[in-house]
Design a protein around this motif. Sequence first.
Motif, PDB file in Angstrom:
ATOM      1  N   ARG A 213     -31.962  58.623  33.495  1.00 28.77           N
ATOM      2  CA  ARG A 213     -30.542  58.486  33.158  1.00 28.77           C
ATOM      3  C   ARG A 213     -29.622  58.693  34.351  1.00 28.77           C
ATOM      4  N   LYS A 214     -28.522  57.944  34.339  1.00 26.66           N
ATOM      5  CA  LYS A 214     -27.502  58.127  35.362  1.00 26.66           C
ATOM      6  C   LYS A 214     -26.632  59.340  35.020  1.00 26.66           C
ATOM      7  N   GLU A 215     -26.272  59.474  33.745  1.00 28.57           N
ATOM      8  CA  GLU A 215     -25.538  60.646  33.271  1.00 28.57           C
ATOM      9  C   GLU A 215     -26.510  61.560  32.540  1.00 28.57           C
ATOM     10  N   LYS A 216     -26.824  62.698  33.142  1.00 30.35           N
ATOM     11  CA  LYS A 216     -27.846  63.576  32.600  1.00 30.35           C
ATOM     12  C   LYS A 216     -27.396  64.229  31.286  1.00 30.35           C
ATOM     13  N   ILE A 217     -28.359  64.465  30.423  1.00 28.78           N
ATOM     14  CA  ILE A 217     -28.113  65.159  29.158  1.00 28.78           C
ATOM     15  C   ILE A 217     -28.304  66.653  29.396  1.00 28.78           C
ATOM     16  N   PRO A 218     -27.424  67.505  28.875  1.00 26.55           N
ATOM     17  CA  PRO A 218     -27.615  68.960  29.054  1.00 26.55           C
ATOM     18  C   PRO A 218     -28.986  69.406  28.559  1.00 26.55           C
ATOM     19  N   SER A 219     -29.640  70.256  29.329  1.00 33.99           N
ATOM     20  CA  SER A 219     -31.000  70.671  28.987  1.00 33.99           C
ATOM     21  C   SER A 219     -31.071  71.434  27.675  1.00 33.99           C
ATOM     22  N   ASP A 220     -29.947  72.021  27.260  1.00 38.62           N
ATOM     23  CA  ASP A 220     -29.945  72.779  26.002  1.00 38.62           C
ATOM     24  C   ASP A 220     -29.342  71.976  24.846  1.00 38.62           C
ATOM     25  N   ALA A 221     -29.256  70.665  25.021  1.00 39.71           N
ATOM     26  CA  ALA A 221     -28.710  69.812  23.962  1.00 39.71           C
ATOM     27  C   ALA A 221     -29.586  69.891  22.717  1.00 39.71           C
ATOM     28  N   LYS A 222     -28.951  69.785  21.572  1.00 40.66           N
ATOM     29  CA  LYS A 222     -29.660  69.807  20.300  1.00 40.66           C
ATOM     30  C   LYS A 222     -30.154  68.395  19.984  1.00 40.66           C
ATOM     31  N   ILE A 223     -31.472  68.270  19.754  1.00 41.79           N
ATOM     32  CA  ILE A 223     -32.089  66.959  19.541  1.00 41.79           C
ATOM     33  C   ILE A 223     -32.255  66.668  18.056  1.00 41.79           C
ATOM     34  N   SER A 224     -31.955  65.428  17.683  1.00 43.17           N
ATOM     35  CA  SER A 224     -32.312  64.912  16.359  1.00 43.17           C
ATOM     36  C   SER A 224     -32.750  63.463  16.553  1.00 43.17           C
ATOM     37  N   TYR A 225     -33.248  62.854  15.496  1.00 39.78           N
ATOM     38  CA  TYR A 225     -33.769  61.492  15.586  1.00 39.78           C
ATOM     39  C   TYR A 225     -33.071  60.610  14.556  1.00 39.78           C
ATOM     40  N   TYR A 226     -32.549  59.479  14.997  1.00 41.38           N
ATOM     41  CA  TYR A 226     -31.872  58.580  14.067  1.00 41.38           C
ATOM     42  C   TYR A 226     -32.895  57.599  13.470  1.00 41.38           C
ATOM     43  N   PRO A 227     -32.623  57.086  12.273  1.00 39.96           N
ATOM     44  CA  PRO A 227     -33.580  56.200  11.587  1.00 39.96           C
ATOM     45  C   PRO A 227     -33.855  54.924  12.383  1.00 39.96           C
ATOM     46  N   TYR A 228     -35.094  54.517  12.372  1.00 39.60           N
ATOM     47  CA  TYR A 228     -35.526  53.317  13.092  1.00 39.60           C
ATOM     48  C   TYR A 228     -35.020  52.070  12.382  1.00 39.60           C
ATOM     49  N   ASN A 229     -34.550  51.120  13.143  1.00 42.30           N
ATOM     50  CA  ASN A 229     -34.062  49.861  12.581  1.00 42.30           C
ATOM     51  C   ASN A 229     -35.194  48.818  12.611  1.00 42.30           C
TER      52      ASN A 229
END
Length: 236
Positions: A213-229
């Motif tokens: 990624r060019k814009e890094k995601i915070p290491s402590d970000a809360k992860i979830s998963y969106y439904p697959y299309n």
Amino acid sequence: MKKITILIFLLSIQFGFSQSTADFFAKADSFFKTHVTNGRVNYKNIKKDPALLNELLDMASGISVSKSKPKTYQAFYINAYNLAVIKGIVAKYPVKSPTSIRGFFDKTTYTLGGKKTTLNDLENKILRKNFPNEARFHFVLVCAGLGCPPIISSAYKPSSLESQLQRQAVKALNNPSFIKVKGKKVQLSQIFEWYKGDFTRNGSEIDYVNKFRKEKIPSDAKISYYPYNWSLNHIK
């Protein structure tokens, strides 16, 4: 004299092999350029004239590739997977989704590299099992659903495979529709949930994503998963 005859025979086999793989990659490239636009496949036109698709799968059935040449092996089976997916869709087209075709991934078989295989086995036993550290496969194996990273309008080739894998990983992981970031919350594709082990061999899922990624995601970000299309990636 006998040794010379054997040598000529072995050289002819090797020449035939290299020619068949070269022809396969060249014709596959032409096929994808003709029938893929902006990540979508023109299944309707392929169904009208499936000659090149059928020729490619016939070629793929008799080609032998070795893991000792990993780039050739990987490029061959990535293309073979994407072609087999297209063949499976065309056989039932018009259809709304690959998941509406019974046994699409785990029952329907294709002869590729001299062996019968399903799409699931091609992905999991031929590619992922043999190259467990190559998670970028998930950005180039296209299952015909819009939830997948988009199919490209060219073939994967041994000489360019590394740059192609890298390009597709960067493209997918910087796509705001594929990786959805809002502050310290990030929604990942279900690909990351289903194949979590592939992405966490050397750190967290965020660590993996941030490599590209060019814009890094915070290491402590809360992860979830969106439904697959699973909607079909077709040109309407």
